[in-house]
Write an enzyme that holds these catalytic residues in place. Structure first.
Site, PDB file in Angstrom:
ATOM      1  N   SER A  45       0.878  -1.010   0.078  1.00  0.00           N
ATOM      2  CA  SER A  45       0.110   0.095   0.031  1.00  0.00           C
ATOM      3  C   SER A  45       0.775   1.107  -0.043  1.00  0.00           C
ATOM      4  O   SER A  45       1.608   1.236   1.043  1.00  0.00           O
ATOM      5  CB  SER A  45      -0.677  -0.134   1.373  1.00  0.00           C
ATOM      6  OG  SER A  45      -1.522   1.495   1.450  1.00  0.00           O
ATOM      7  N   HIS A  98      -1.378  -1.368  -4.351  1.00  0.00           N
ATOM      8  CA  HIS A  98      -2.436  -1.121  -3.878  1.00  0.00           C
ATOM      9  C   HIS A  98      -2.564   0.440  -3.479  1.00  0.00           C
ATOM     10  O   HIS A  98      -1.538   1.171  -2.639  1.00  0.00           O
ATOM     11  CB  HIS A  98      -2.451  -1.843  -2.513  1.00  0.00           C
ATOM     12  CG  HIS A  98      -3.808  -1.647  -1.766  1.00  0.00           C
ATOM     13  ND1 HIS A  98      -4.900  -2.588  -2.082  1.00  0.00           N
ATOM     14  CD2 HIS A  98      -4.083  -0.852  -0.588  1.00  0.00           C
ATOM     15  CE1 HIS A  98      -5.789  -2.255  -0.994  1.00  0.00           C
ATOM     16  NE2 HIS A  98      -5.567  -1.258  -0.516  1.00  0.00           N
ATOM     17  N   ASP A 101      -4.583   3.692  -1.834  1.00  0.00           N
ATOM     18  CA  ASP A 101      -5.540   3.918  -0.853  1.00  0.00           C
ATOM     19  C   ASP A 101      -6.374   5.151  -1.046  1.00  0.00           C
ATOM     20  O   ASP A 101      -5.537   6.185  -0.571  1.00  0.00           O
ATOM     21  CB  ASP A 101      -5.235   3.680   0.656  1.00  0.00           C
ATOM     22  CG  ASP A 101      -5.116   2.266   0.927  1.00  0.00           C
ATOM     23  OD1 ASP A 101      -5.806   1.266   0.577  1.00  0.00           O
ATOM     24  OD2 ASP A 101      -3.817   1.628   1.437  1.00  0.00           O
ATOM     25  N   MET A 115      -8.813   7.936   0.158  1.00  0.00           N
ATOM     26  CA  MET A 115      -9.845   8.230   1.390  1.00  0.00           C
ATOM     27  C   MET A 115     -10.424   9.478   1.238  1.00  0.00           C
ATOM     28  O   MET A 115      -9.558  10.597   0.740  1.00  0.00           O
ATOM     29  CB  MET A 115      -8.775   8.070   2.577  1.00  0.00           C
ATOM     30  CG  MET A 115      -8.255   6.856   2.927  1.00  0.00           C
ATOM     31  SD  MET A 115      -7.242   6.788   4.170  1.00  0.00           S
ATOM     32  CE  MET A 115      -6.876   5.078   4.375  1.00  0.00           C
ATOM     33  N   HIS A 168      -8.175   1.217  -3.908  1.00  0.00           N
ATOM     34  CA  HIS A 168      -9.248   0.755  -2.804  1.00  0.00           C
ATOM     35  C   HIS A 168      -9.900   2.137  -2.373  1.00  0.00           C
ATOM     36  O   HIS A 168      -9.204   3.049  -2.001  1.00  0.00           O
ATOM     37  CB  HIS A 168      -8.223   0.241  -1.741  1.00  0.00           C
ATOM     38  CG  HIS A 168      -9.214  -0.161  -0.258  1.00  0.00           C
ATOM     39  ND1 HIS A 168      -8.673  -0.304   0.609  1.00  0.00           N
ATOM     40  CD2 HIS A 168     -10.382  -0.134  -0.168  1.00  0.00           C
ATOM     41  CE1 HIS A 168      -9.377  -0.604   1.849  1.00  0.00           C
ATOM     42  NE2 HIS A 168     -10.627  -0.270   1.103  1.00  0.00           N
ATOM     43  N   MET A 175     -12.089   4.350  -0.309  1.00  0.00           N
ATOM     44  CA  MET A 175     -12.983   4.554   0.971  1.00  0.00           C
ATOM     45  C   MET A 175     -13.447   5.864   1.003  1.00  0.00           C
ATOM     46  O   MET A 175     -12.885   6.559   1.739  1.00  0.00           O
ATOM     47  CB  MET A 175     -11.784   4.314   1.918  1.00  0.00           C
ATOM     48  CG  MET A 175     -11.202   2.878   2.363  1.00  0.00           C
ATOM     49  SD  MET A 175      -9.432   2.812   3.054  1.00  0.00           S
ATOM     50  CE  MET A 175      -8.371   2.961   1.881  1.00  0.00           C
ATOM     51  N   MET A 208     -11.223  -6.177   5.325  1.00  0.00           N
ATOM     52  CA  MET A 208     -10.200  -5.281   6.163  1.00  0.00           C
ATOM     53  C   MET A 208      -9.877  -5.869   7.444  1.00  0.00           C
ATOM     54  O   MET A 208     -10.911  -6.211   8.294  1.00  0.00           O
ATOM     55  CB  MET A 208     -11.263  -4.014   6.376  1.00  0.00           C
ATOM     56  CG  MET A 208     -11.370  -3.151   5.186  1.00  0.00           C
ATOM     57  SD  MET A 208     -10.008  -2.599   4.220  1.00  0.00           S
ATOM     58  CE  MET A 208      -9.192  -1.947   5.379  1.00  0.00           C
ATOM     59  N   GLY A 265      -8.667   3.517   7.542  1.00  0.00           N
ATOM     60  CA  GLY A 265      -8.415   4.867   7.591  1.00  0.00           C
ATOM     61  C   GLY A 265      -6.988   5.240   7.902  1.00  0.00           C
ATOM     62  O   GLY A 265      -6.529   6.441   7.282  1.00  0.00           O
ATOM     63  N   PHE A 266      -6.273   4.227   8.330  1.00  0.00           N
ATOM     64  CA  PHE A 266      -4.718   4.664   8.632  1.00  0.00           C
ATOM     65  C   PHE A 266      -3.847   3.429   8.495  1.00  0.00           C
ATOM     66  O   PHE A 266      -4.497   2.374   8.431  1.00  0.00           O
ATOM     67  CB  PHE A 266      -4.500   5.093  10.058  1.00  0.00           C
ATOM     68  CG  PHE A 266      -5.450   6.224  10.452  1.00  0.00           C
ATOM     69  CD1 PHE A 266      -4.924   7.614  10.194  1.00  0.00           C
ATOM     70  CD2 PHE A 266      -6.732   6.426  11.038  1.00  0.00           C
ATOM     71  CE1 PHE A 266      -5.717   8.638  10.163  1.00  0.00           C
ATOM     72  CE2 PHE A 266      -7.529   7.367  11.096  1.00  0.00           C
ATOM     73  CZ  PHE A 266      -6.757   8.493  10.696  1.00  0.00           C
ATOM     74  N   GLY A 267      -2.626   3.759   7.980  1.00  0.00           N
ATOM     75  CA  GLY A 267      -1.484   2.372   8.188  1.00  0.00           C
ATOM     76  C   GLY A 267      -1.345   2.358   9.461  1.00  0.00           C
ATOM     77  O   GLY A 267      -1.631   2.981  10.436  1.00  0.00           O
ATOM     78  N   GLY A 268      -0.475   1.062   9.577  1.00  0.00           N
ATOM     79  CA  GLY A 268       0.285   0.790  10.931  1.00  0.00           C
ATOM     80  C   GLY A 268      -0.588   0.405  12.206  1.00  0.00           C
ATOM     81  O   GLY A 268      -0.497   0.708  13.284  1.00  0.00           O
ATOM     82  N   ASP A 295      -6.471  -6.569   4.155  1.00  0.00           N
ATOM     83  CA  ASP A 295      -5.902  -5.389   4.065  1.00  0.00           C
ATOM     84  C   ASP A 295      -6.022  -4.769   5.462  1.00  0.00           C
ATOM     85  O   ASP A 295      -7.011  -4.644   6.182  1.00  0.00           O
ATOM     86  CB  ASP A 295      -6.783  -4.363   3.254  1.00  0.00           C
ATOM     87  CG  ASP A 295      -6.109  -3.128   3.062  1.00  0.00           C
ATOM     88  OD1 ASP A 295      -5.007  -2.701   3.629  1.00  0.00           O
ATOM     89  OD2 ASP A 295      -6.667  -2.076   2.441  1.00  0.00           O
ATOM     90  N   GLY A 296      -4.731  -4.767   6.072  1.00  0.00           N
ATOM     91  CA  GLY A 296      -4.551  -4.081   7.335  1.00  0.00           C
ATOM     92  C   GLY A 296      -3.670  -4.928   8.405  1.00  0.00           C
ATOM     93  O   GLY A 296      -4.215  -6.185   8.668  1.00  0.00           O
ATOM     94  N   GLY A 297      -2.607  -4.406   8.920  1.00  0.00           N
ATOM     95  CA  GLY A 297      -2.049  -5.140   9.741  1.00  0.00           C
ATOM     96  C   GLY A 297      -1.150  -6.469   9.504  1.00  0.00           C
ATOM     97  O   GLY A 297      -0.960  -7.298  10.224  1.00  0.00           O
ATOM     98  N   GLY A 337       1.396  -2.162   4.063  1.00  0.00           N
ATOM     99  CA  GLY A 337       1.940  -0.694   4.102  1.00  0.00           C
ATOM    100  C   GLY A 337       3.119  -0.840   4.882  1.00  0.00           C
ATOM    101  O   GLY A 337       4.419  -0.887   4.385  1.00  0.00           O
ATOM    102  N   SER A 338       3.170  -0.569   6.150  1.00  0.00           N
ATOM    103  CA  SER A 338       4.196  -0.621   6.977  1.00  0.00           C
ATOM    104  C   SER A 338       5.105  -1.623   6.825  1.00  0.00           C
ATOM    105  O   SER A 338       6.284  -1.306   6.951  1.00  0.00           O
ATOM    106  CB  SER A 338       3.606  -0.248   8.393  1.00  0.00           C
ATOM    107  OG  SER A 338       2.446  -0.929   8.761  1.00  0.00           O
TER     108      SER A 338
HETATM  109  C1  DX5 Z   1      -6.134   1.194   5.629  1.00  0.00           C
HETATM  110  C2  DX5 Z   1      -5.880   0.876   4.062  1.00  0.00           C
HETATM  111  C3  DX5 Z   1      -4.634  -0.059   4.204  1.00  0.00           C
HETATM  112  C4  DX5 Z   1      -3.354   0.468   4.979  1.00  0.00           C
HETATM  113  C5  DX5 Z   1      -2.519  -0.990   5.491  1.00  0.00           C
HETATM  114  O1  DX5 Z   1      -7.228   1.978   5.625  1.00  0.00           O
HETATM  115  O2  DX5 Z   1      -6.695   0.461   3.342  1.00  0.00           O
HETATM  116  O3  DX5 Z   1      -4.203  -0.578   2.759  1.00  0.00           O
HETATM  117  O4  DX5 Z   1      -2.427   1.167   4.369  1.00  0.00           O
HETATM  118  O5  DX5 Z   1      -1.541  -0.387   6.551  1.00  0.00           O
HETATM  119  P1  DX5 Z   1      -0.673  -1.374   7.062  1.00  0.00           P
HETATM  120  O6  DX5 Z   1      -0.175  -2.515   6.235  1.00  0.00           O
HETATM  121  O7  DX5 Z   1       0.270  -0.687   7.512  1.00  0.00           O
HETATM  122  O8  DX5 Z   1      -1.722  -1.869   8.282  1.00  0.00           O
HETATM  123 ZN    ZN Z   2      -6.378  -0.540   1.120  1.00  0.00          ZN
END
Ligand code: DX5
Ligand code: ZN
Length: 227
Positions: A11, A36, A38, A40, A69, A71, A140, A145-148, A176-178, A198-199
């Site tokens: 991401s 990917h 994102d 928002m 994606h 959102m 999800m 909304g946020f990475g990490g 997607d996420g974590g 992402g992270s």
């Molecule tokens: C969250 C995004 C994800 C996010 C994943 O709303 O849709 O794609 O960037 O980030 P990580 O991998 O850091 O959880």
């Molecule tokens: Zn995403």
């Protein structure tokens, strides 16, 4: 051609925002499968990122698959713009409005692969009647909304049920996420084939020093080997 082999989709939410084009090239050179993106809107989710103009700008820097994606809510009015920006896959949220069926029709009508994203609090009962309209379901594993953020473990069971529901249909399950080398094996064993990260991909690297991106993706791939 559809295949259920493992795909890693970094991401770019975790990329250097001043260098999106170079970041896309770097993660592809380091071996990612998809990119990917994102989007928002500060309304459907409590964060703002970028829109179709940015997607169009990075498109020439992506040789693999541009996985967008959305959102955002409402979503229908923007589908054509993201299609024109060059998205290969456009995912919309089941929770983004009352007419997800129409939204998915519009994405396919624009000639794109259609993705259906579902929040952690959403069950898969409503996905059943949409399965013949989608190429991907994005589960999800954090609140969008946020990475990490921290992976929400209750979603693993959801992935298992969704995989059974999908059966032989050519539909990807994207997580997607974590996603990390610790959580990836859980969702792959449950039936996921696309891992957004992402992270966990971008940590420690940069466009000037991209080899950590490759090492981070290799660590995720190694963690799921044999699953
Ligand atoms: C969250 C995004 C994800 C996010 C994943 O709303 O849709 O794609 O960037 O980030 P990580 O991998 O850091 O959880
Ligand atoms: Zn995403």
């Amino acid at each position: 051609m559809f295949d259920r082999t493992l795909k890693i989709a970094p991401s770019i939410l975790s990329a250097d925002f001043a260098n999106f084009g170079l970041e896309c090239e770097a993660i592809e050179a380091e071996g990612c499968d998809w990119v990917h993106v994102d989007v928002m809107d500060g309304h459907f989710v409590p964060n703002l990122t970028f829109g179709p103009a940015m997607c169009k700008a990075i498109r020439p820097h992506i040789k693999t698959v541009m996985d967008v994606h959305l959102m955002i809510a409402p979503v229908d009015a923007y589908i054509e713009a993201f299609a024109e920006a060059g998205a290969d896959i456009i995912s919309a949220h089941l929770e983004a409005g009352p007419h997800i069926h129409r939204t998915l029709q519009a994405i396919r009508g624009a000639g794109k692969k259609a993705g259906l994203a579902i929040n952690p609090g959403t069950g898969i009962e409503d996905v059943d009647y949409l399965l013949d309209m989608v190429d991907l379901v994005c589960v999800m594993t954090v609140n969008p909304g946020f990475g990490g953020q921290k992976f929400i473990h209750s979603q693993v069971e959801k992935v298992r049920k969704l995989r059974a529901m999908i059966g032989d249909r050519p539909i990807h399950i994207e997580i997607d996420g974590g996603v990390t080398p610790e959580t990836a094996p859980l969702v792959v064993a449950a039936g996921a084939d696309v891992l957004v990260a992402g992270s966990a991909v971008f940590k420690g690297g940069s466009v000037k020093n991209p080899s950590p991106y490759g090492a981070n993706m290799a660590a995720i791939r190694a963690s799921v080997a044999g699953r």
